[in-house]
Design a protein around this motif. Structure first.
Motif, PDB file in Angstrom:
ATOM      1  N   PHE A 164      46.451  32.961   8.421  1.00 32.26           N
ATOM      2  CA  PHE A 164      46.537  33.518   7.569  1.00 32.26           C
ATOM      3  C   PHE A 164      45.411  34.867   8.029  1.00 32.26           C
ATOM      4  O   PHE A 164      44.723  34.998   7.444  1.00 32.26           O
ATOM      5  N   LEU A 165      45.356  35.125   9.943  1.00 32.99           N
ATOM      6  CA  LEU A 165      44.996  36.127   9.862  1.00 32.99           C
ATOM      7  C   LEU A 165      43.302  35.596   9.788  1.00 32.99           C
ATOM      8  O   LEU A 165      42.828  34.973  10.117  1.00 32.99           O
ATOM      9  N   ASN A 166      42.652  37.193   9.808  1.00 35.28           N
ATOM     10  CA  ASN A 166      41.436  37.062   9.581  1.00 35.28           C
ATOM     11  C   ASN A 166      41.606  36.584   7.773  1.00 35.28           C
ATOM     12  O   ASN A 166      41.096  37.902   7.833  1.00 35.28           O
ATOM     13  N   HIS A 167      40.682  35.395   7.592  1.00 36.41           N
ATOM     14  CA  HIS A 167      40.840  35.414   6.250  1.00 36.41           C
ATOM     15  C   HIS A 167      39.268  35.457   5.806  1.00 36.41           C
ATOM     16  O   HIS A 167      38.897  34.609   6.212  1.00 36.41           O
ATOM     17  N   GLU A 168      39.118  36.085   4.726  1.00 39.05           N
ATOM     18  CA  GLU A 168      37.860  36.391   4.074  1.00 39.05           C
ATOM     19  C   GLU A 168      38.215  35.532   2.734  1.00 39.05           C
ATOM     20  O   GLU A 168      39.234  35.252   2.237  1.00 39.05           O
ATOM     21  N   TYR A 169      37.068  34.802   2.283  1.00 41.76           N
ATOM     22  CA  TYR A 169      37.168  33.641   1.204  1.00 41.76           C
ATOM     23  C   TYR A 169      35.947  34.115   0.874  1.00 41.76           C
ATOM     24  O   TYR A 169      34.807  33.810   1.403  1.00 41.76           O
ATOM     25  N   SER A 199      32.351  33.761   3.080  1.00 37.31           N
ATOM     26  CA  SER A 199      33.019  33.113   4.603  1.00 37.31           C
ATOM     27  C   SER A 199      33.786  34.019   5.301  1.00 37.31           C
ATOM     28  O   SER A 199      35.042  34.767   4.690  1.00 37.31           O
ATOM     29  N   GLU A 200      34.417  33.800   6.271  1.00 33.00           N
ATOM     30  CA  GLU A 200      36.002  34.278   7.180  1.00 33.00           C
ATOM     31  C   GLU A 200      36.275  33.070   8.050  1.00 33.00           C
ATOM     32  O   GLU A 200      35.553  32.369   8.728  1.00 33.00           O
TER      33      GLU A 200
END
Length: 336
Positions: A164-169, A199-200
């Motif tokens: 999911f690559l560099n995933h921010e949530y 978060s990431e």
């Protein structure tokens, strides 16, 4: 991906989901264009769950023909589907699950597609592919900032691997508001407030996660984890079997296939410097066919990860999910 404002009909249809993960997350889902490669037992379960979540569009890519065996394990097919293109035959029942989603079928071979075909999707889901093609798609996805997840079911064992690559949530956290003192000296009770916390997770590319014999990739970063789950090596063994045999283990060829699996298992464990007893040969008896209940469980897990990745709501698995073929429980592994 730009968010798509929900219509009144959509807001009513997705009301329960909006209450669960919020209007912003639902709008992100409603703007998502998803590619699903492989619509067999596992793929049909994934399709069901992401269609019900309320995405914008789904393209099903599969060049297979419906067999009697396939029809029995795929609830999107009927007896009349036998002998026809599987990607086209699943459309009627799939569309009925959610008439608001645009669904289309592509019956060409996935390996015939060039890089431009994959560029317009929000996220790509892959099942049933050989490793070199998985890594190729992941490379394309990374260059275009497209999220990617792959998974498979072998008997009572299943797995998924995500990039999911560099995933921010965002996660909802309950925060207590401090007490307040009134003029008369009394204190009010502390109140609870729900706040969004950002978060990431930084995912590694798949060629640092799926490393098989005869490749040039180093496994040292994976070997550093001393207590790596044994089912991770079972996953690698099965992927290598598919690469070499160009098929999954077949119950009609069970004895020969188990011998091949044992040889591959030995190579895998030697590559990673793992004792041969780490992976019991008895597990190799459990990896034949696509068991429907396991497809249902893993299909739900993969679809949930897709929903998290697209909606940016809650933490997704980082980055490997392994379904235990003995206890039927799920285990999360961070690899690479």
């Amino acid at each position: 991906m730009s968010e798509k404002q929900l219509s009144a009909v959509e807001a009513e249809l997705y009301d329960r989901q909006i209450r669960l993960w919020g209007i912003e997350s639902q709008e992100r889902l409603r703007a998502a264009n998803i590619l699903l490669i492989g619509i067999r037992g596992l793929g049909s379960e994934i399709a069901k769950n992401i269609l019900l979540s309320g995405i914008n569009s789904l393209v099903v890519l599969d060049d297979g023909i419906v067999t009697e065996e396939e029809q029995l394990k795929n609830f999107l097919l009927s007896k009349d589907s036998i002998g026809k293109k599987i990607a086209e035959e699943v459309l009627l029942k799939a569309q009925a699950l959610n008439p608001l989603v645009k669904i289309s079928a592509d019956t060409s071979s996935p390996t015939s597609k060039d890089g431009t075909f994959f560029e317009d999707f929000t996220i790509i889901i892959a099942t049933g592919l050989k490793t070199d093609f998985l890594l190729k798609i992941d490379k394309i996805c990374r260059s275009k900032k497209i999220k990617f997840i792959a998974g498979d079911v072998f008997g009572t064992f299943g797995f998924s691997v995500a990039d999911f690559l560099n995933h921010e949530y965002f996660e909802d956290q309950v925060k207590l508001i401090a007490k307040k003192r009134a003029h008369d000296g009394t204190e009010t009770k502390p109140e609870k407030e729900t706040v969004k916390v950002k978060s990431e997770i930084i995912y590694p590319e798949l060629n640092k996660v799926i490393i098989l014999p005869n490749t040039k990739q180093s496994v040292e970063h994976i070997k550093k984890v001393k207590r790596r789950n044994e089912y991770f090596f079972l996953m690698l063994t099965l992927l290598e079997f598919r690469d070499r045999q160009e098929r999954n283990p077949d119950i009609s060829n069970k004895e020969k296939d188990i011998k091949v699996l044992q040889e591959i298992k030995s190579e895998i464990l030697d590559l990673y410097g793992i004792d041969q007893e780490k992976l019991d040969d008895g597990l190799l008896e459990l990896v034949f066919g696509e068991i429907v209940p396991v497809c249902a469980v893993l299909g739900g897990v993969i679809a949930q990860e897709v929903i998290k990745a697209v909606s940016l709501k809650e933490a997704p698995i980082n980055n490997v999910f392994l379904f235990d073929p003995l206890t039927y429980s799920g285990k999360e592994e961070t690899v690479g």
